[in-house]
Motif scaffolding. Structure first.
Motif, short mmCIF file in Angstrom:
data_model
loop_
_atom_site.label_atom_id
_atom_site.label_comp_id
_atom_site.label_asym_id
_atom_site.label_seq_id
_atom_site.Cartn_x
_atom_site.Cartn_y
_atom_site.Cartn_z
N LYS A 155 -4.93 -18.41 -48.40
CA LYS A 155 -5.57 -17.48 -47.47
C LYS A 155 -5.07 -16.07 -47.72
N SER A 156 -5.98 -15.15 -47.95
CA SER A 156 -5.62 -13.76 -48.21
C SER A 156 -5.17 -13.08 -46.92
N PRO A 157 -3.98 -12.45 -46.92
CA PRO A 157 -3.56 -11.69 -45.73
C PRO A 157 -4.37 -10.41 -45.55
N LEU A 158 -5.05 -9.95 -46.60
CA LEU A 158 -5.86 -8.73 -46.52
C LEU A 158 -7.23 -9.00 -45.91
N SER A 159 -7.97 -9.94 -46.51
CA SER A 159 -9.35 -10.18 -46.08
C SER A 159 -9.50 -11.40 -45.18
N GLN A 160 -8.46 -12.23 -45.10
CA GLN A 160 -8.49 -13.50 -44.36
C GLN A 160 -9.39 -14.53 -45.03
N ALA A 161 -9.85 -14.25 -46.24
CA ALA A 161 -10.68 -15.21 -46.97
C ALA A 161 -9.83 -16.36 -47.48
N PRO A 172 -19.15 -31.85 -69.21
CA PRO A 172 -19.37 -32.91 -70.22
C PRO A 172 -18.20 -33.05 -71.19
N ALA A 173 -17.36 -32.02 -71.29
CA ALA A 173 -16.22 -32.08 -72.22
C ALA A 173 -15.07 -32.89 -71.66
N ASP A 174 -14.76 -32.72 -70.34
CA ASP A 174 -13.62 -33.40 -69.74
C ASP A 174 -13.61 -33.06 -68.25
N PHE A 175 -12.76 -33.78 -67.50
CA PHE A 175 -12.43 -33.42 -66.14
C PHE A 175 -11.17 -32.55 -66.20
N TYR A 176 -11.30 -31.29 -65.85
CA TYR A 176 -10.19 -30.36 -65.96
C TYR A 176 -9.62 -30.01 -64.59
N THR A 177 -8.34 -29.64 -64.58
CA THR A 177 -7.74 -28.96 -63.45
C THR A 177 -7.61 -27.49 -63.83
N VAL A 178 -8.08 -26.62 -62.95
CA VAL A 178 -7.94 -25.18 -63.12
C VAL A 178 -7.01 -24.70 -62.02
N ARG A 179 -5.89 -24.09 -62.41
CA ARG A 179 -4.84 -23.74 -61.45
C ARG A 179 -4.43 -22.28 -61.63
N ALA A 180 -4.48 -21.51 -60.54
CA ALA A 180 -4.08 -20.11 -60.58
C ALA A 180 -2.60 -19.98 -60.94
N VAL A 181 -2.27 -19.06 -61.81
CA VAL A 181 -0.87 -18.78 -62.15
C VAL A 181 -0.18 -18.09 -60.97
N ILE A 182 -0.90 -17.18 -60.31
CA ILE A 182 -0.43 -16.49 -59.11
C ILE A 182 -1.54 -16.61 -58.07
N ASP A 183 -1.19 -17.02 -56.85
CA ASP A 183 -2.22 -17.20 -55.83
C ASP A 183 -2.91 -15.89 -55.47
N ASN A 184 -2.12 -14.83 -55.26
CA ASN A 184 -2.69 -13.57 -54.78
C ASN A 184 -3.19 -12.73 -55.95
N GLN A 185 -4.44 -13.00 -56.33
CA GLN A 185 -5.11 -12.19 -57.34
C GLN A 185 -6.47 -11.71 -56.80
N GLU A 186 -6.48 -11.42 -55.51
CA GLU A 186 -7.67 -10.89 -54.86
C GLU A 186 -7.84 -9.42 -55.20
N LEU A 187 -9.08 -9.01 -55.40
CA LEU A 187 -9.41 -7.63 -55.74
C LEU A 187 -10.28 -7.03 -54.64
N ASP A 188 -9.85 -5.91 -54.10
CA ASP A 188 -10.59 -5.22 -53.05
C ASP A 188 -11.29 -4.01 -53.67
N SER A 189 -12.57 -4.15 -53.94
CA SER A 189 -13.34 -3.06 -54.57
C SER A 189 -14.40 -2.52 -53.61
N ARG A 190 -14.11 -2.54 -52.32
CA ARG A 190 -15.09 -2.08 -51.34
C ARG A 190 -15.42 -0.60 -51.49
N VAL A 191 -14.48 0.18 -52.02
CA VAL A 191 -14.77 1.61 -52.18
C VAL A 191 -15.56 1.90 -53.46
N SER A 192 -15.75 0.89 -54.32
CA SER A 192 -16.51 1.10 -55.55
C SER A 192 -17.75 0.21 -55.58
#
Length: 228
Positions: A155-161, A172-192
């Motif tokens: 849960k993002s402390p900035l956006s609460q998302a 079709p290739a495989d069942f993969y696990t995709v795991r973030a290296v760092i949880d907080n990689q949210e980008l706030d681009s509301r001004v752009s």
């Protein structure tokens, strides 16, 4: 070019330079493989209607090296990168609020793309992707081939998302696990661009539990429905 930030192409390589208050980098990316045309020869469907599509190509497995400066310290870096270029007049079909997307450089030289467009209830509106082997064999996924299943959320402390920062992704290739290296990689681009989204470095783990690659995970429409 954006002020003193720049990305320029020189033949079969790119050079990126960025300067900010606490960090800077200068990186060079060199092609090691041909351009990967996504979808049907570069036309990637994004919905049931033909016009719901984008022009989309990728350049995976870019050999990367350069320098990174953080708080006055300089580091030499090297690795692999991925470049995407996508454009469209109509990207999201009706009912879609965002997407979940991965682009992964595999350790053996392969390149994996998988995505789904998602409605407000978290159900897939459309999905697709591709796998290109190290020797250049391309397999393009069909509608229904790709399933994203959330495993762990942050849960993002900035956006609460609430973002799924770990997934099981069936292809079709495989069942993969995709795991973030760092949880907080949210980008706030509301001004752009006006959007808040999550995009960042993630690990790719195969069905045997082996880390077989790394790349990026992108998630949009969790803080608010994406409008394009």
């Amino acid at each position: 070019k954006l002020r003193d930030w720049s990305l320029r192409a020189e033949g079969k390589k790119y050079i990126a330079e960025l300067h900010a208050s606490t960090f800077a980098f200068k990186l060079q990316f060199e092609e090691t493989q041909p351009v990967l045309l996504q979808g049907n020869k570069g036309l990637s469907r994004k919905g049931p209607q033909e016009q719901q599509a984008s022009y989309y190509y990728s350049q995976p497995q870019l050999a990367t090296h350069g320098s990174l400066q953080v708080n006055g310290q300089s580091f030499e870096v090297a690795g692999r990168a991925w470049l995407d270029h996508e454009w469209s007049e109509e990207l999201l079909p009706p009912g879609a609020v965002g997407w979940d997307w991965i682009g992964m450089n595999l350790n053996d030289g392969s390149a994996l793309t998988a995505f789904r467009l998602r409605d407000n209830n978290g159900n897939a509106v459309w999905d697709g992707g591709s796998l290109r082997s190290a020797n250049g064999e391309l397999y393009t996924f069909n509608r229904g081939d790709v399933i994203f299943k959330p495993v762990r959320r942050w849960k993002s402390p900035l956006s609460q998302a609430n973002y799924p920062v770990e997934w099981t992704v069936r292809t079709p290739a495989d069942f993969y696990t995709v795991r973030a290296v760092i949880d907080n990689q949210e980008l706030d681009s509301r001004v752009s661009t006006g959007a808040i989204y999550w995009e960042g470095l993630s690990e790719l783990i195969d069905s045997n539990g082996n880390q077989v690659g790394s790349g990026y995970l992108e998630m949009t429409g969790y803080a608010q429905p994406l409008r394009l």
